[in-house]
Design a protein around this motif. Structure first.
Motif, PDB file in Angstrom:
ATOM      1  N   LYS A 124       0.836  -1.210   0.000  1.00  0.00           N
ATOM      2  CA  LYS A 124       0.000   0.000   0.000  1.00  0.00           C
ATOM      3  C   LYS A 124       0.869   1.258   0.000  1.00  0.00           C
ATOM      4  CE  LYS A 124      -4.019   1.893   2.185  1.00  0.00           C
ATOM      5  NZ  LYS A 124      -5.210   1.516   2.895  1.00  0.00           N
ATOM      6  N   ILE A 125       1.902   1.265   0.839  1.00  0.00           N
ATOM      7  CA  ILE A 125       2.809   2.424   0.892  1.00  0.00           C
ATOM      8  C   ILE A 125       3.437   2.635  -0.487  1.00  0.00           C
ATOM      9  CG2 ILE A 125       5.037   3.199   1.831  1.00  0.00           C
ATOM     10  CD1 ILE A 125       4.237   1.927   4.519  1.00  0.00           C
ATOM     11  N   ALA A 126       3.854   1.527  -1.132  1.00  0.00           N
ATOM     12  CA  ALA A 126       4.510   1.619  -2.448  1.00  0.00           C
ATOM     13  C   ALA A 126       3.569   2.206  -3.492  1.00  0.00           C
ATOM     14  CB  ALA A 126       4.977   0.230  -2.876  1.00  0.00           C
ATOM     15  N   SER A 127       2.254   1.987  -3.298  1.00  0.00           N
ATOM     16  CA  SER A 127       1.292   2.462  -4.305  1.00  0.00           C
ATOM     17  C   SER A 127       1.214   3.995  -4.331  1.00  0.00           C
ATOM     18  CB  SER A 127      -0.098   1.860  -4.040  1.00  0.00           C
ATOM     19  OG  SER A 127      -0.656   2.482  -2.892  1.00  0.00           O
ATOM     20  N   ALA A 128       1.779   4.663  -3.306  1.00  0.00           N
ATOM     21  CA  ALA A 128       1.793   6.131  -3.305  1.00  0.00           C
ATOM     22  C   ALA A 128       2.958   6.670  -4.141  1.00  0.00           C
ATOM     23  CB  ALA A 128       1.903   6.652  -1.878  1.00  0.00           C
ATOM     24  N   THR A 129       3.802   5.777  -4.665  1.00  0.00           N
ATOM     25  CA  THR A 129       4.995   6.216  -5.405  1.00  0.00           C
ATOM     26  C   THR A 129       4.935   5.740  -6.863  1.00  0.00           C
ATOM     27  OG1 THR A 129       6.374   4.235  -5.150  1.00  0.00           O
ATOM     28  CG2 THR A 129       6.303   5.749  -3.276  1.00  0.00           C
ATOM     29  N   LYS A 130       5.869   6.275  -7.666  1.00  0.00           N
ATOM     30  CA  LYS A 130       5.974   5.794  -9.058  1.00  0.00           C
ATOM     31  C   LYS A 130       7.115   4.792  -9.178  1.00  0.00           C
ATOM     32  CE  LYS A 130       3.965   9.879 -11.239  1.00  0.00           C
ATOM     33  NZ  LYS A 130       4.028  10.911 -10.184  1.00  0.00           N
ATOM     34  N   ARG A 131       7.648   4.344  -8.034  1.00  0.00           N
ATOM     35  CA  ARG A 131       8.756   3.378  -8.080  1.00  0.00           C
ATOM     36  C   ARG A 131       8.508   2.225  -7.094  1.00  0.00           C
ATOM     37  NH1 ARG A 131      13.706   7.068  -5.976  1.00  0.00           N
ATOM     38  NH2 ARG A 131      12.438   8.887  -6.474  1.00  0.00           N
ATOM     39  N   PRO A 132       7.353   1.523  -7.214  1.00  0.00           N
ATOM     40  CA  PRO A 132       7.050   0.477  -6.226  1.00  0.00           C
ATOM     41  C   PRO A 132       8.115  -0.609  -6.145  1.00  0.00           C
ATOM     42  CG  PRO A 132       5.547   0.374  -8.107  1.00  0.00           C
ATOM     43  CD  PRO A 132       6.311   1.652  -8.245  1.00  0.00           C
ATOM     44  N   GLU A 133       8.877  -0.781  -7.240  1.00  0.00           N
ATOM     45  CA  GLU A 133       9.931  -1.809  -7.213  1.00  0.00           C
ATOM     46  C   GLU A 133      11.072  -1.414  -6.274  1.00  0.00           C
ATOM     47  OE1 GLU A 133       9.341   0.317  -9.607  1.00  0.00           O
ATOM     48  OE2 GLU A 133      11.282   1.205 -10.109  1.00  0.00           O
ATOM     49  N   LYS A 134      11.146  -0.132  -5.945  1.00  0.00           N
ATOM     50  CA  LYS A 134      12.225   0.342  -5.055  1.00  0.00           C
ATOM     51  C   LYS A 134      11.720   0.643  -3.645  1.00  0.00           C
ATOM     52  CE  LYS A 134      15.507   2.190  -8.340  1.00  0.00           C
ATOM     53  NZ  LYS A 134      16.577   1.286  -7.879  1.00  0.00           N
ATOM     54  N   GLY A 155       7.377  -5.914  -0.595  1.00  0.00           N
ATOM     55  CA  GLY A 155       6.023  -5.615  -1.048  1.00  0.00           C
ATOM     56  C   GLY A 155       5.721  -6.425  -2.307  1.00  0.00           C
ATOM     57  N   TYR A 156       4.490  -6.337  -2.780  1.00  0.00           N
ATOM     58  CA  TYR A 156       4.072  -7.129  -3.945  1.00  0.00           C
ATOM     59  C   TYR A 156       4.970  -6.849  -5.155  1.00  0.00           C
ATOM     60  CZ  TYR A 156       0.805  -9.567  -6.961  1.00  0.00           C
ATOM     61  OH  TYR A 156       0.241 -10.460  -7.813  1.00  0.00           O
ATOM     62  N   ALA A 157       5.425  -5.579  -5.287  1.00  0.00           N
ATOM     63  CA  ALA A 157       6.192  -5.209  -6.482  1.00  0.00           C
ATOM     64  C   ALA A 157       7.676  -4.986  -6.197  1.00  0.00           C
ATOM     65  CB  ALA A 157       5.592  -3.926  -7.072  1.00  0.00           C
ATOM     66  N   THR A 158       8.121  -5.198  -4.955  1.00  0.00           N
ATOM     67  CA  THR A 158       9.539  -4.933  -4.626  1.00  0.00           C
ATOM     68  C   THR A 158      10.440  -5.831  -5.477  1.00  0.00           C
ATOM     69  OG1 THR A 158       8.852  -4.526  -2.337  1.00  0.00           O
ATOM     70  CG2 THR A 158      11.212  -4.784  -2.724  1.00  0.00           C
ATOM     71  N   SER A 159      11.478  -5.225  -6.079  1.00  0.00           N
ATOM     72  CA  SER A 159      12.329  -6.026  -6.972  1.00  0.00           C
ATOM     73  C   SER A 159      13.362  -6.838  -6.189  1.00  0.00           C
ATOM     74  CB  SER A 159      13.069  -5.113  -7.957  1.00  0.00           C
ATOM     75  OG  SER A 159      14.062  -4.389  -7.257  1.00  0.00           O
ATOM     76  N   HIS A 160      13.900  -7.818  -6.883  1.00  0.00           N
ATOM     77  CA  HIS A 160      14.954  -8.649  -6.299  1.00  0.00           C
ATOM     78  C   HIS A 160      16.176  -7.779  -5.976  1.00  0.00           C
ATOM     79  CE1 HIS A 160      17.390 -12.078  -5.455  1.00  0.00           C
ATOM     80  NE2 HIS A 160      18.275 -11.694  -6.358  1.00  0.00           N
ATOM     81  N   ASP A 161      16.523  -6.839  -6.893  1.00  0.00           N
ATOM     82  CA  ASP A 161      17.710  -5.989  -6.678  1.00  0.00           C
ATOM     83  C   ASP A 161      17.551  -5.127  -5.429  1.00  0.00           C
ATOM     84  OD1 ASP A 161      18.830  -7.034  -8.882  1.00  0.00           O
ATOM     85  OD2 ASP A 161      18.556  -5.272 -10.171  1.00  0.00           O
ATOM     86  N   THR A 162      16.345  -4.579  -5.234  1.00  0.00           N
ATOM     87  CA  THR A 162      16.113  -3.746  -4.047  1.00  0.00           C
ATOM     88  C   THR A 162      16.269  -4.590  -2.786  1.00  0.00           C
ATOM     89  OG1 THR A 162      14.604  -2.335  -5.279  1.00  0.00           O
ATOM     90  CG2 THR A 162      14.376  -2.294  -2.879  1.00  0.00           C
TER      91      THR A 162
END
Ligand code: CAA
Length: 296
Positions: A124-134, A155-162
């Motif tokens: 949910k927090i990530a959805s406030a940004t344009k970079r949910p993978e980060k 998070g659902y969209a957090t990337s492996h690199d992050t």
């Protein structure tokens, strides 16, 4: 990653700033009030001195750590150079969504945005940004300079690199990071809060007193604090809000907060920070005294 910004200078924020500065990172500590920042620096100084006295490191390391911390009252100024931003503001969803929108707009495109939230959804927090993978959860435990764990929440969209970058960074702080997925309470509070709630139910139902419940868990299970003392230490309002997240998130009555906990929070008895909870806290006293209404 060299430049770290920490948003919020309360107990968790100043502990996080302390640890990054101790390990040589340049830290921007951000809060809305100068007064809060002054208090945070005094706390960091006191806790670093405690570590010097215990021989954890030298007075030079302490001085270097303090010189690594700059304070800011503007998020925009504090985060502009940051490679990682750790948000440790009050546990309020709307506030966090606003902060993440702002930091997404002001941070470098390469910056990782982390939250120290104890239970609010990272997705949910990530959805406030344009970079949910980060966007990621970096959940430190209190007291941050002492506790080894960092719960790293994908998070659902957090990337492996992050995730990899945050796991590696946590190890550089000599912490033990553990990767978990983003579901209510993550792991720490999904397990801790039902235990605390059950301890409060045991008191509420008259199974045993405060001292007895905490002693069973301290001496019987080797916990450093009993669950009622730990609830006071965390803050009874925080425990209640995390239980509500679990209750709402799973829709399972087993997470329903004990009515005694609800009453205590409503009465302003929030534990250490308010001076009373299951125990009474007098300034400067280390003695553990059961609160008057629970004595029999
Ligand atoms: N900064 C630096 N050092 C600190 C410190 C601080 N803020 N607080 C304590 N210390 C150090 C002390 O100097 C001492 O060092 P030595 O071992 O070298 O002597 C050591 O920590 C132990 O402290 P004390 O002697 O003052 O007291 P203690 O033995 O009673 O320990 C405690 C205090 C570490 C807090 C211990 O009681 C404990 O581990 N309690 C449980 C803490 C816990 O469960 N935390 C997690 C809470 S949940 C959470 O944070 C997340 C959430 O989402 C709710």
């Amino acid at each position: 990653m060299n430049n770290i910004a920490v948003i919020g200078s309360g107990t968790m924020g100043n502990g996080i700033a302390h640890v990054f500065a101790q390990y040589g990172y340049k830290v921007s500590l951000i809060d809305i009030s100068e007064d809060a920042l002054k208090k945070a620096l005094a706390t960091i100084e006191k806790n670093l001195s405690r570590q010097v006295e215990k021989g954890a490191f030298t007075a030079e390391v302490k001085q270097q750590a303090l010189s690594h911390i700059n304070t800011f009252t503007s998020i925009k100024d504090g985060i502009s150079q940051a490679d990682l931003i750790v948000e440790a503001a009050t546990e309020n969803v709307d506030l966090k969504l606003r902060i993440f929108k702002d930091i997404d707009e002001g941070a470098k495109p390469s910056a990782i945005l982390a939250s120290n939230t104890s239970s609010i959804s990272i997705t949910k927090i990530a959805s406030a940004t344009k970079r949910p993978e980060k966007v990621i959860g970096m959940h430190f435990m209190n007291p941050v300079p002492v506790m080894k764990l960092v719960e790293v929440i994908r998070g659902y969209a957090t990337s492996h690199d992050t995730t990899k970058a945050v796991m590696e960074l946590s190890k550089k702080l000599e912490k033990i990071p553990v990767e978990v997925n983003d579901y209510p309470g993550f792991i720490a509070n999904r397990i801790l809060m039902p235990m605390i709630n059950e301890a409060i139910y045991s008191l509420y139902e008259g199974v045993a007193g405060v001292y007895e419940i905490d002693t069973v868990m301290k001496l019987g299970m080797a916990h450093p604090m009993g669950p009622l003392q730990l609830a006071d230490f965390i803050g009874l309002d925080v425990c209640l809000s995390i239980l509500r997240v679990l209750h709402d998130g799973f829709g399972n009555p087993k997470y329903a907060p004990c009515p005694l906990l609800v009453n205590m929070v409503q009465a302003g008895h929030k534990g250490v920070k308010s001076g009373s909870g299951f125990y009474e806290y007098k300034q400067g006293s280390k003695e553990l005294v059961v609160a008057e209404r629970f004595r029999y």
